[in-house]
Design an enzyme around this catalytic site. Structure first.
Site, PDB file in Angstrom:
ATOM      1  CB  CYS A  97      -0.924   0.018   1.215  1.00  0.00           C
ATOM      2  SG  CYS A  97      -1.966   1.497   1.283  1.00  0.00           S
ATOM      3  CE  LYS A 131      -2.231  -6.659  -4.737  1.00  0.00           C
ATOM      4  NZ  LYS A 131      -1.944  -5.221  -4.816  1.00  0.00           N
TER       5      LYS A 131
END
Length: 328
Positions: free
Chosen positions: A101, A140
């Site tokens: 993020c 991720k």
């Protein structure tokens, strides 16, 4: 493709975790239309260990969503360890760690893509999560912090050594945010990394069946993850899977199918969130479902006026006069 003990089809197409989008109702629709794996929105480890009602609610799911993963993020080892234990108790199939993020309020807490500047912290937090759960752990992340610090091969090998079972790479740096083009060539580089054996999943700018096939063919990735392209367009999973398997391009959904699926998501939203919030949270989806439809803006304005589901569903299902409301 295999993630730990979880067997997936060849060339799986996976729904990305997206904040304020990937709630259970949306996941259910995407799963129904072909998504092979779905993940929650990312959930703060600090909120989880504080037993936040909102965080607990985000982890709720329906059995039909499996294989299903809970994605957590944070900047403290102890919080990530505790959050992983609580997440596992909710009985998902996977736990995913968000190291990608780029949002400032996340990065300033040493979470998300901030860990690309501190691989030691990334390793320690990952070890805590892997050690405390029996579930497969996936990660991720992004290519790197910026263009001058792309270390994705080093990151992948490190995470594999720790015990991560699959790695998803959004093919931009943190510095790029969501601007510029995704650098798919790094996926090929990653797949050719000596000693790397865990599955690699590609993410970023994969918006059509043709692009999906190109990424698989040109990079050798094991799977792809679809994010923003699925918003208001959950049919993308079905279209991509058919194209990958047969080369056939499915037609766009009919107006009736669009309206029925939107109504189904609203029903699921009310069932999951309760009537008041279920109606409110769906409002951000109407613009995407109605994109490209003549008089869609007019219908969206009408839908936004209601605070109960019945008149919204009625308006959606009656929006079928092809003489007036035809696809543009």
């Amino acid at each position: 493709m295999q993630i730990g003990s979880i067997k997936l089809p060849d060339q799986p197409v996976i729904l990305a975790p997206m904040e304020d989008v990937s709630d259970s109702p949306f996941r259910q629709i995407c799963k129904r239309l072909g998504a092979d794996v779905v993940y929650t929105e990312f959930i703060s480890s600090e909120a989880i260990i504080r037993d936040s009602d909102k965080s607990m609610h985000k982890m709720r799911f329906e059995e039909m969503e499996r294989p299903f993963g809970i994605q957590i993020f944070g900047g403290r080892e102890e919080a990530m360890e505790g959050a992983a234990q609580i997440a596992e108790a909710n009985n998902p199939d996977l736990i995913d760690i968000n190291f990608g993020c780029p949002v400032y309020k996340i990065v300033k807490k040493n979470a998300g893509s901030a860990c690309l500047r501190d691989l030691g912290l990334m390793a320690r937090m990952t070890e805590k999560v892997v050690d405390v759960t029996k579930l497969p752990v996936t990660v991720k992340t992004r290519l790197g912090w910026d263009h001058d610090s792309i270390r994705i091969q080093e990151v992948a090998l490190m995470l594999q050594r720790i015990g991560v079972k699959a790695l998803t790479v959004h093919c931009r740096t943190r510095a790029q945010g969501y601007k510029g083009c995704a650098r798919w060539e790094y996926l090929k580089l990653l797949k050719n990394t000596p000693g790397l054996e865990i599955p690699v999943i590609g993410n970023g700018d994969i918006t059509t069946p043709e692009e999906a096939k190109h990424v698989f063919d040109s990079t050798g990735v094991d799977g792809i993850m679809i994010g923003r392209a699925a918003i208001g367009n959950p049919w993308i999973f079905r279209q991509m899977k058919v194209y990958l398997e047969t080369g056939e391009k499915l037609p766009e959904p009919t107006l009736q199918e669009r309206m029925e699926i939107c109504a189904d998501q609203l029903r699921a939203s009310v069932a999951h969130h309760g009537e008041k919030y279920g109606v409110i949270t769906m409002k951000k989806h109407y613009g995407n479902y109605l994109k490209g439809i003549r008089n869609g803006k007019k219908l969206r304005l009408e839908l936004m006026e209601h605070d109960t589901p019945e008149p919204i569903i009625e308006a959606l299902l009656n929006f079928d006069d092809q003489d007036v409301y035809a696809l543009s």
